[in-house]
Motif scaffolding. Structure first.
Motif, PDB file in Angstrom:
ATOM      1  N   LEU A 252       0.816  -1.220   0.000  1.00  0.00           N
ATOM      2  CA  LEU A 252       0.000   0.000   0.000  1.00  0.00           C
ATOM      3  C   LEU A 252       0.853   1.274   0.000  1.00  0.00           C
ATOM      4  N   HIS A 253       1.951   1.264   0.710  1.00  0.00           N
ATOM      5  CA  HIS A 253       2.740   2.502   0.784  1.00  0.00           C
ATOM      6  C   HIS A 253       3.456   2.742  -0.555  1.00  0.00           C
ATOM      7  N   PRO A 254       3.437   3.981  -1.063  1.00  0.00           N
ATOM      8  CA  PRO A 254       4.107   4.244  -2.350  1.00  0.00           C
ATOM      9  C   PRO A 254       5.586   3.847  -2.350  1.00  0.00           C
ATOM     10  N   GLY A 290       6.698  16.821   7.914  1.00  0.00           N
ATOM     11  CA  GLY A 290       5.534  16.001   7.545  1.00  0.00           C
ATOM     12  C   GLY A 290       5.914  14.566   7.261  1.00  0.00           C
ATOM     13  N   CYS A 291       5.407  14.027   6.170  1.00  0.00           N
ATOM     14  CA  CYS A 291       5.793  12.674   5.755  1.00  0.00           C
ATOM     15  C   CYS A 291       7.218  12.733   5.231  1.00  0.00           C
ATOM     16  N   ARG A 292       8.066  11.906   5.782  1.00  0.00           N
ATOM     17  CA  ARG A 292       9.480  11.976   5.399  1.00  0.00           C
ATOM     18  C   ARG A 292       9.725  11.574   3.955  1.00  0.00           C
ATOM     19  N   PHE A 293       8.743  10.921   3.358  1.00  0.00           N
ATOM     20  CA  PHE A 293       8.910  10.465   1.981  1.00  0.00           C
ATOM     21  C   PHE A 293       8.413  11.505   0.974  1.00  0.00           C
ATOM     22  N   HIS A 294       7.886  12.641   1.459  1.00  0.00           N
ATOM     23  CA  HIS A 294       7.165  13.524   0.514  1.00  0.00           C
ATOM     24  C   HIS A 294       8.078  14.112  -0.563  1.00  0.00           C
ATOM     25  N   THR A 295       9.394  14.223  -0.288  1.00  0.00           N
ATOM     26  CA  THR A 295      10.281  14.825  -1.296  1.00  0.00           C
ATOM     27  C   THR A 295      10.514  13.887  -2.485  1.00  0.00           C
ATOM     28  N   ARG A 296      10.136  12.601  -2.340  1.00  0.00           N
ATOM     29  CA  ARG A 296      10.377  11.638  -3.422  1.00  0.00           C
ATOM     30  C   ARG A 296       9.113  10.898  -3.834  1.00  0.00           C
ATOM     31  N   CYS A 297       7.996  11.243  -3.210  1.00  0.00           N
ATOM     32  CA  CYS A 297       6.774  10.446  -3.423  1.00  0.00           C
ATOM     33  C   CYS A 297       6.006  10.930  -4.651  1.00  0.00           C
ATOM     34  N   PRO A 298       5.672  10.015  -5.586  1.00  0.00           N
ATOM     35  CA  PRO A 298       4.920  10.428  -6.773  1.00  0.00           C
ATOM     36  C   PRO A 298       3.478  10.821  -6.464  1.00  0.00           C
ATOM     37  N   MET A 299       2.989  10.498  -5.240  1.00  0.00           N
ATOM     38  CA  MET A 299       1.590  10.808  -4.897  1.00  0.00           C
ATOM     39  C   MET A 299       1.456  11.993  -3.946  1.00  0.00           C
ATOM     40  N   ALA A 300       2.571  12.644  -3.620  1.00  0.00           N
ATOM     41  CA  ALA A 300       2.555  13.648  -2.542  1.00  0.00           C
ATOM     42  C   ALA A 300       1.580  14.792  -2.831  1.00  0.00           C
ATOM     43  N   VAL A 303      -0.766  18.350   1.990  1.00  0.00           N
ATOM     44  CA  VAL A 303      -0.850  17.924   3.391  1.00  0.00           C
ATOM     45  C   VAL A 303       0.371  17.090   3.808  1.00  0.00           C
ATOM     46  N   CYS A 304       0.973  16.387   2.840  1.00  0.00           N
ATOM     47  CA  CYS A 304       2.093  15.486   3.144  1.00  0.00           C
ATOM     48  C   CYS A 304       3.290  16.268   3.702  1.00  0.00           C
ATOM     49  N   LYS A 305       3.416  17.521   3.269  1.00  0.00           N
ATOM     50  CA  LYS A 305       4.529  18.346   3.713  1.00  0.00           C
ATOM     51  C   LYS A 305       4.297  18.861   5.131  1.00  0.00           C
ATOM     52  N   ALA A 326       1.810   3.854   6.911  1.00  0.00           N
ATOM     53  CA  ALA A 326       1.905   5.274   7.272  1.00  0.00           C
ATOM     54  C   ALA A 326       1.799   6.104   5.999  1.00  0.00           C
ATOM     55  N   CYS A 327       0.576   6.423   5.600  1.00  0.00           N
ATOM     56  CA  CYS A 327       0.340   7.261   4.401  1.00  0.00           C
ATOM     57  C   CYS A 327      -1.036   7.888   4.535  1.00  0.00           C
ATOM     58  N   HIS A 328      -1.154   9.174   4.178  1.00  0.00           N
ATOM     59  CA  HIS A 328      -2.460   9.851   4.271  1.00  0.00           C
ATOM     60  C   HIS A 328      -3.466   9.334   3.261  1.00  0.00           C
ATOM     61  N   PHE A 329      -2.981   8.740   2.168  1.00  0.00           N
ATOM     62  CA  PHE A 329      -3.891   8.423   1.056  1.00  0.00           C
ATOM     63  C   PHE A 329      -4.014   6.935   0.752  1.00  0.00           C
ATOM     64  N   ARG A 330      -3.418   6.071   1.559  1.00  0.00           N
ATOM     65  CA  ARG A 330      -3.522   4.634   1.293  1.00  0.00           C
ATOM     66  C   ARG A 330      -4.100   3.911   2.506  1.00  0.00           C
TER      67      ARG A 330
HETATM   68  S1  SF4 Z   1       1.129  10.218  -0.388  1.00  0.00           S
HETATM   69 FE1  SF4 Z   1       1.565   9.056   1.463  1.00  0.00          FE
HETATM   70  S2  SF4 Z   1       3.665   8.365   1.236  1.00  0.00           S
HETATM   71 FE2  SF4 Z   1       3.350   9.968  -0.283  1.00  0.00          FE
HETATM   72  S3  SF4 Z   1       4.073  11.782   0.723  1.00  0.00           S
HETATM   73 FE3  SF4 Z   1       1.866  11.661   1.121  1.00  0.00          FE
HETATM   74  S4  SF4 Z   1       1.681  10.598   3.064  1.00  0.00           S
HETATM   75 FE4  SF4 Z   1       3.768  10.279   2.315  1.00  0.00          FE
END
Ligand code: SF4
Length: 330
Positions: A252-254, A290-300, A303-305, A326-330
């Motif tokens: 589920l997590h990107p 925010g979400c530590r993955f937001h700088t590389r996430c294709p779905m960011a 709110v993720c920031k 741990a994801c706002h959208f999954r």
């Molecule tokens: S979509 Fe999910 S994984 Fe991607 S930056 Fe937002 S919270 Fe993080």
């Protein structure tokens, strides 16, 4: 403290390891490196939980913190309900009888001046187990159990191949009948054909003795083969944890999706969509908000920031366990 069947063998809560650099005159203080930042998981008896993620994600530091080979900054590590982090050095040494480790490079962890027989006898002697003849007998049994010839007891570590040295490391870890073995990249330095033999040996030993493994690896094909559950780490956090089949078939997590897209597909006619991670991992000394993955996430999204997602339960099709993401959208 009494333990019940429901008590996990290993219970880790909010584990943190932050490295601070000493302050120097005229140099501004550097922020601490947040190598592990609030990690929680359980390992059941006889279970293999794998920790995966890119190098620098904190998986090895987590495993070594559990063993107290690096001293955690805070958190709780309980083995059979007993806290390890408050034990004195001597009490921790005694507890290591139940908690052993196998290293990536067995050569570096084997005393080159001792024979293989002495290396495996040493923990038995240190814990006062058996008379000399009984220890010799146990060492012979351990050698045969891990697939080393009886005469190998007289050899020195440099006389073994890489795979044989790892078997020797396994025999040493097994000597005290541990309940949990931390496996820190145990096959990544070995040839592919030898890797399979060592992984199968670990699985056979687990089936025979009910040992639990905390298995650290970056090779997802190996992880898929050996694990019951898998925890995916990114920049010091667990971002997804699920049983093996759920994680590999329905991540589920990107970040997990991108990692798994690089795993070879068993049927080469099945089209695989390889996804690439953009950019390098941010510095754990200066992690993103925010979400530590937001700088590389294709779905960011915006709110993720702003807001860090909680690791929380999702509906799971598996009867064997929960699926945390741990994801706002999954
Ligand atoms: S979509 Fe999910 S994984 Fe991607 S930056 Fe937002 S919270 Fe993080």
């Amino acid at each position: 403290m009494t333990t019940t069947a429901a008590t996990p063998l290993l219970k880790v809560r909010d584990l943190r390891k932050h490295y601070t650099t000493p302050k120097r005159w005229l140099r501004p203080a550097r922020p601490p490196i947040q190598a592990v930042n609030g990690v929680s998981f359980d390992v059941a008896r006889g279970e293999t939980l794998s920790l995966v993620g890119e190098s620098g994600c904190g998986k090895t530091t987590t495993a070594k913190s559990v063993m107290r080979l690096v001293e955690p900054t805070s958190g709780s590590v309980q083995l059979e309900g007993r806290e390890l982090l408050s034990l004195s050095a001597e009490d921790m040494r005694m507890r290591r009888r139940d908690l052993q480790i196998i290293f990536q490079d067995p050569y570096a962890s084997l005393n080159p001046r001792l024979t293989a027989g002495d290396i495996v006898t040493e923990p038995l002697r240190n814990f006062g187990m058996g008379a000399a003849a009984e220890r010799r007998e146990r060492v012979q049994w351990l050698f045969s159990r891990v697939g080393l010839r009886p005469e190998a007891v007289k050899k020195f570590p440099h006389e073994f191949s890489g795979g044989q040295r790892q078997r020797l490391g396994i025999a040493r870890a097994l000597a005290l009948n541990p309940k949990l073995i931390v496996c820190d990249e145990p096959v990544s330095a070995l040839d592919v054909s030898v890797q399979a033999q060592v992984v199968n040996l670990l699985m056979d030993l687990q089936a025979e003795f009910g040992i639990a493994y905390l298995f650290v690896a970056h090779d997802l094909a190996v992880v898929r083969h050996i694990s019951h559950r898998v925890a995916v780490m990114y920049l010091g956090h667990i971002v997804e944890i699920a049983d093996r089949d759920t994680l590999f078939s329905a991540p589920l997590h990107p970040y997990t999706e991108i990692l798994l897209s690089a795993v070879p597909v068993p049927n080469p006619r099945t089209p695989a969509r390889r996804m690439l991670l953009q950019g390098d991992p941010p510095s754990p000394a200066n992690p993103p908000s925010g979400c530590r993955f937001h700088t590389r996430c294709p779905m960011a999204q915006a709110v993720c920031k702003e807001k860090a997602p909680e690791l929380s339960e999702r509906p799971s099709s598996s009867a064997t366990g929960s699926h945390l993401v741990a994801c706002h959208f999954r």
